[in-house]
Write a protein that holds these residues in place. Structure first.
Motif, mmCIF file in Angstrom:
data_model
loop_
_atom_site.group_PDB
_atom_site.id
_atom_site.type_symbol
_atom_site.label_atom_id
_atom_site.label_comp_id
_atom_site.label_asym_id
_atom_site.label_seq_id
_atom_site.Cartn_x
_atom_site.Cartn_y
_atom_site.Cartn_z
ATOM 1 N N LEU A 97 49.663 31.210 51.616
ATOM 2 C CA LEU A 97 48.673 30.294 52.177
ATOM 3 C C LEU A 97 47.607 31.052 52.965
ATOM 4 O O LEU A 97 46.415 30.761 52.851
ATOM 5 C CB LEU A 97 49.355 29.262 53.082
ATOM 6 N N GLN A 98 48.036 32.025 53.749
ATOM 7 C CA GLN A 98 47.079 32.810 54.524
ATOM 8 C C GLN A 98 46.129 33.576 53.606
ATOM 9 O O GLN A 98 44.908 33.577 53.822
ATOM 10 C CB GLN A 98 47.801 33.787 55.441
ATOM 11 N N GLY A 99 46.677 34.211 52.583
ATOM 12 C CA GLY A 99 45.829 34.925 51.640
ATOM 13 C C GLY A 99 44.859 33.999 50.936
ATOM 14 O O GLY A 99 43.694 34.345 50.710
ATOM 15 N N PHE A 100 45.332 32.796 50.595
ATOM 16 C CA PHE A 100 44.469 31.814 49.933
ATOM 17 C C PHE A 100 43.312 31.404 50.826
ATOM 18 O O PHE A 100 42.150 31.380 50.393
ATOM 19 C CB PHE A 100 45.303 30.588 49.545
ATOM 20 N N SER A 157 44.901 32.222 41.370
ATOM 21 C CA SER A 157 45.439 33.528 41.720
ATOM 22 C C SER A 157 46.701 33.398 42.564
ATOM 23 O O SER A 157 47.672 34.127 42.368
ATOM 24 C CB SER A 157 44.380 34.335 42.478
ATOM 25 N N THR A 158 46.685 32.448 43.511
ATOM 26 C CA THR A 158 47.842 32.245 44.391
ATOM 27 C C THR A 158 49.044 31.722 43.613
ATOM 28 O O THR A 158 50.180 32.172 43.832
ATOM 29 C CB THR A 158 47.482 31.275 45.521
ATOM 30 N N ILE A 159 48.814 30.782 42.711
ATOM 31 C CA ILE A 159 49.904 30.244 41.892
ATOM 32 C C ILE A 159 50.521 31.343 41.033
ATOM 33 O O ILE A 159 51.757 31.443 40.903
ATOM 34 C CB ILE A 159 49.393 29.086 41.013
ATOM 35 N N THR A 160 49.669 32.188 40.462
ATOM 36 C CA THR A 160 50.167 33.287 39.639
ATOM 37 C C THR A 160 51.037 34.232 40.461
ATOM 38 O O THR A 160 52.115 34.664 40.021
ATOM 39 C CB THR A 160 48.993 34.071 39.032
ATOM 40 N N THR A 161 50.580 34.547 41.671
ATOM 41 C CA THR A 161 51.342 35.444 42.540
ATOM 42 C C THR A 161 52.655 34.814 42.980
ATOM 43 O O THR A 161 53.685 35.492 43.069
ATOM 44 C CB THR A 161 50.509 35.817 43.786
ATOM 45 N N SER A 162 52.643 33.515 43.240
ATOM 46 C CA SER A 162 53.837 32.836 43.744
ATOM 47 C C SER A 162 54.952 32.773 42.707
ATOM 48 O O SER A 162 56.124 32.634 43.061
ATOM 49 C CB SER A 162 53.480 31.418 44.201
ATOM 50 N N ARG A 163 54.616 32.873 41.438
ATOM 51 C CA ARG A 163 55.625 32.767 40.371
ATOM 52 C C ARG A 163 56.376 34.070 40.143
ATOM 53 O O ARG A 163 57.368 34.105 39.419
ATOM 54 C CB ARG A 163 54.943 32.329 39.079
ATOM 55 N N SER A 164 55.904 35.157 40.763
ATOM 56 C CA SER A 164 56.551 36.458 40.563
ATOM 57 C C SER A 164 57.750 36.619 41.496
ATOM 58 O O SER A 164 57.692 36.225 42.661
ATOM 59 C CB SER A 164 55.547 37.589 40.813
ATOM 60 N N VAL A 177 47.489 39.461 51.886
ATOM 61 C CA VAL A 177 46.524 39.502 50.799
ATOM 62 C C VAL A 177 47.299 39.326 49.501
ATOM 63 O O VAL A 177 48.351 39.952 49.312
ATOM 64 C CB VAL A 177 45.759 40.842 50.786
ATOM 65 N N ASN A 178 46.788 38.481 48.621
ATOM 66 C CA ASN A 178 47.509 38.196 47.379
ATOM 67 C C ASN A 178 47.784 39.445 46.562
ATOM 68 O O ASN A 178 48.848 39.578 45.945
ATOM 69 C CB ASN A 178 46.709 37.194 46.532
ATOM 70 N N SER A 179 46.826 40.379 46.555
ATOM 71 C CA SER A 179 47.028 41.594 45.755
ATOM 72 C C SER A 179 48.186 42.432 46.302
ATOM 73 O O SER A 179 48.934 43.036 45.524
ATOM 74 C CB SER A 179 45.744 42.429 45.742
ATOM 75 N N TYR A 255 39.449 49.774 51.808
ATOM 76 C CA TYR A 255 40.682 50.029 52.565
ATOM 77 C C TYR A 255 41.917 49.674 51.734
ATOM 78 O O TYR A 255 42.906 50.408 51.725
ATOM 79 C CB TYR A 255 40.649 49.224 53.856
ATOM 80 N N MET A 256 41.841 48.538 51.023
ATOM 81 C CA MET A 256 42.998 48.120 50.221
ATOM 82 C C MET A 256 43.204 49.011 49.004
ATOM 83 O O MET A 256 44.335 49.323 48.635
ATOM 84 C CB MET A 256 42.818 46.660 49.777
ATOM 85 N N ARG A 257 42.093 49.433 48.371
ATOM 86 C CA ARG A 257 42.214 50.214 47.149
ATOM 87 C C ARG A 257 42.507 51.685 47.416
ATOM 88 O O ARG A 257 43.204 52.338 46.653
ATOM 89 C CB ARG A 257 40.915 50.103 46.330
ATOM 90 N N PHE A 258 41.944 52.208 48.509
ATOM 91 C CA PHE A 258 42.087 53.632 48.788
ATOM 92 C C PHE A 258 42.604 53.836 50.206
ATOM 93 O O PHE A 258 41.998 54.537 51.016
ATOM 94 C CB PHE A 258 40.741 54.347 48.620
ATOM 95 N N ASN A 259 43.715 53.190 50.509
ATOM 96 C CA ASN A 259 44.303 53.272 51.843
ATOM 97 C C ASN A 259 44.640 54.726 52.179
ATOM 98 O O ASN A 259 45.422 55.370 51.497
ATOM 99 C CB ASN A 259 45.565 52.412 51.900
ATOM 100 N N SER A 260 44.013 55.235 53.248
ATOM 101 C CA SER A 260 44.165 56.647 53.597
ATOM 102 C C SER A 260 45.038 56.800 54.824
ATOM 103 O O SER A 260 44.802 56.166 55.855
ATOM 104 C CB SER A 260 42.795 57.278 53.850
ATOM 105 N N ASN A 261 46.038 57.672 54.720
ATOM 106 C CA ASN A 261 46.897 57.949 55.861
ATOM 107 C C ASN A 261 46.198 58.805 56.914
ATOM 108 O O ASN A 261 46.703 58.974 58.020
ATOM 109 C CB ASN A 261 48.175 58.663 55.381
#
Length: 307
Positions: A97-100, A157-164, A177-179, A255-261
């Protein structure tokens, strides 16, 4: 049937390094959220209560401010509670819900910015047909779809993620985040690739349209002092809002795609919440100061309508 436990709670790890100054961070966050509500509500109430402001540009601005409150409501209440809690967990349903809410708000903001760009394009480049094009009925349709489309796309997108089925419970961020939830799935699905790809392409098209409309308007305004005055008065705030939102969202995506330590936890957290902090405060302030009608109405209201 396999005896597999179902994961119902997820852990947010973005606040692990803030234990020493959570009270200070809580106070600052509460102040920011209060300011967001104050400045947006002032603009919303001013536009709704004054019939002189019931024009396309102000109606779109009103919806932009409403969307700012909608998106931040999906983040700040949970974030404030986490700052006062020793554990940072969220239910699977609550995470979805938050991601949505957060990302449908981002989509709606870009859709509303497209409408504002189109409104300025018609006003400056086709002024003779402006009132026949931007009718009340058409504005209602535009606003309706500006809300419906991002909500529908993020709902899919949220429904697809929730079914996994999940094989992990760790979210390396201060909000869901849904991703990131999708990355916890035990097995990848084609839907998790197709739907986000379509969404990114769809909203990239929004950005291209806005870019084209502004290039076209600037070329037209260079040949007319009146058009240039109109552009500076009404388009500059919109352009600033677009640049601010785009840069903040771009930082979050990077930040999400290239999260750097190599980045500190504080820098990563700031990059994650930029588009939930800067645009909701910046938009009403820049429009309130720059647009003459709104500025005068606010001053009149604050001075007891004595001006």
């Amino acid at each position: 049937m396999d005896n597999v436990s179902v994961i119902t709670m997820l852990t947010l790890s973005g606040l692990n390094a803030t234990a020493n100054y959570r009270v200070t961070l809580f106070a600052l966050t509460l102040l920011c959220y209060s300011v967001i509500w104050l400045v947006n509500v002032i603009i919303i109430v001013t536009i709704i209560t004054d019939k002189c402001l019931h024009e396309p540009m102000y109606i779109f601005l009103c919806n932009l401010c409403i969307n700012g409150l909608y998106g931040t409501a999906g983040f700040y209440p949970k974030f404030l509670m986490d700052l006062l809690s020793a554990t940072h967990v969220i239910s699977h349903a609550g995470c979805l819900l938050q991601g949505f809410v957060v990302h449908s708000s981002a989509g709606a903001e870009l859709s509303l910015l497209v409408l504002m760009a189109y409104d300025r394009y018609v006003a400056i480049c086709r002024p003779l047909v402006y009132h026949s094009v931007m009718t009340k009925q058409r504005i209602c349709v535009f606003v309706f779809f500006a809300w419906l489309i991002p909500i529908y796309l993020l709902f899919l997108s949220t429904i697809t993620t929730s079914r996994s089925r999940l094989c992990g419970s760790h979210i390396p961020k201060i909000y869901c985040v849904n991703s990131l939830v999708g990355q916890l799935a035990c097995s990848p699905t084609i839907d998790r690739i197709i739907i986000p790809a379509f969404n990114y392409t769809f909203y990239f098209g929004h950005f291209i349209f806005i870019l084209w409309s502004y290039i076209y308007m600037i070329r037209r305004c260079l040949t007319s002092k009146d058009n240039m005055r109109k552009f500076m008065q009404t388009c500059v705030p919109h352009l600033f809002s677009l640049i601010t939102f785009t840069m903040c969202l771009l930082f979050d995506l990077l930040y999400m795609r290239f999260n750097s330590n190599e980045l500190s936890n504080n820098v990563q957290n700031f990059m994650a919440i930029e588009f939930l902090l800067i645009p909701p405060i910046f938009n009403p302030l820049i429009y309130g100061f720059k647009l003459t009608k709104i500025r005068h109405k606010i001053i009149q209201f604050m001075c007891g309508k004595r001006l």
